[in-house]
Design a protein around this motif. Structure first.
Motif: not given
Length: 311
Positions: A118-124, A138-142, A305-308
């Motif tokens: 999720p972090m890497l895909s979000s950065l892309i 962002w909170m869940f990614l952290g 997956s649900i709220w991010g």
């Protein structure tokens, strides 16, 4: 009116049946993906080399899918797009994963490769599409990043975690696993960006990788002829058939039943299931802090997956 109620009941029954089958398909994908990490960890510690296992995977899948290659309509896919998908989800990814697994636990691989997706895909998505996660995302990614740090914490900060017995972590292998996760993120983004169907992936990725990788295989040391036949057949069956074909088929059915977000929830449990399976089949233990990190990652993946994601 009676006919209307009968039709409505029939639709509800069909929908419930599809949801049930979709749930079973999602569970199978979860087990297959977790099993792949465990079996790969086992395989790279046999006489087979990472290069041997990679060859067996794509050779087997190519033999199975070659008779149906015309159904893929691969000529309709732009060549650059096809190459990105073939390579990002093909032999570079498997080699990075296999070499990373040689000296690191299955649980660590499940956490790093799947947990960081999720972090890497979000950065892309940020750099390519200018799409940002939600504030909660962002909170869940952290928390996912924190979970990955805690997984390696006993080795990074041995004095602080001196009471936590843990398996030794190979940081060169850890880097390879991280790059493997990045490669998988590029693959998933490319599949969505170029709108390549699962059928096209199933039929083109194995053959494309076998053709491109075979010349490289001859350049590296191989123990294929000295390996046990049972190990070879096991890797051919699981890597080439179960993972390359079966997982894609079941994942497609899960998407059909629950949609992209719903089906992704199953993958959130990969780190936990992998750690549990590795404990049973490979006798890989975890420290208390590492067990906590896997649980934290699982909960964070579910939350993301649900709220991010912004709809």
């Amino acid at each position: 009116m009676a006919n209307l109620f009968a039709q409505a009941r029939c639709l509800l029954q069909n929908d419930s049946q599809q949801k049930l089958l979709g749930f079973l398909a999602g569970c199978l994908v979860l087990c297959i993906w977790s099993g792949w990490i465990i079996l790969s960890r086992y395989g790279v510690n046999t006489q087979l080399t990472p290069h041997d296992i990679t060859l067996l995977r794509f050779f087997t899948a190519s033999v199975i899918t070659l008779p149906f290659i015309k159904l893929s309509h691969f000529r309709s896919i732009p060549l650059p797009a096809l190459l990105v998908v073939i390579l990002a989800g093909g032999f570079p990814y498997t080699l990075l994963s296999f070499y990373g697994l040689q000296n690191n636990s299955s649980a660590l691989a499940g956490l790093v490769v799947n947990g960081m997706l999720p972090m890497l895909s979000s950065l892309i998505a940020i750099f390519v599409y200018k799409i940002f996660p939600t504030l909660v995302g962002w909170m869940f990614l952290g928390l996912i990043v924190l979970a990955n740090f805690l997984m390696a914490a006993p080795e990074l900060l041995p004095e602080m975690f001196a009471l936590q017995a843990s398996a030794e972590i190979n940081f060169a292998g850890l880097t390879l696993l991280f790059v493997a996760g990045l490669s998988l993120s590029v693959y998933m983004t490319a599949v969505k960006h170029f709108q390549i169907s699962i059928k096209q992936i199933m039929l083109t990725v194995p053959l494309g990788n076998f053709i491109l990788y075979l010349p490289f295989w001859f350049l590296f040391e191989s123990h294929l002829m000295a390996a046990d036949t049972s190990d070879i057949l096991l890797q051919m069956f699981y890597q080439g058939l179960v993972v390359s074909i079966g997982a894609l088929f079941f994942f497609a059915y899960a998407i059909k039943a629950f949609g992209g977000v719903g089906s992704s929830l199953f993958m959130a449990f990969v780190p936990s299931v992998t750690a549990f399976g590795a404990f049973i089949f490979l006798d890989e233990g975890l420290s208390l802090i590492q067990t906590f990190s896997i649980g934290l990652c699982t909960v964070s993946l579910l939350g993301f997956s649900i709220w991010g994601k912004k709809v």
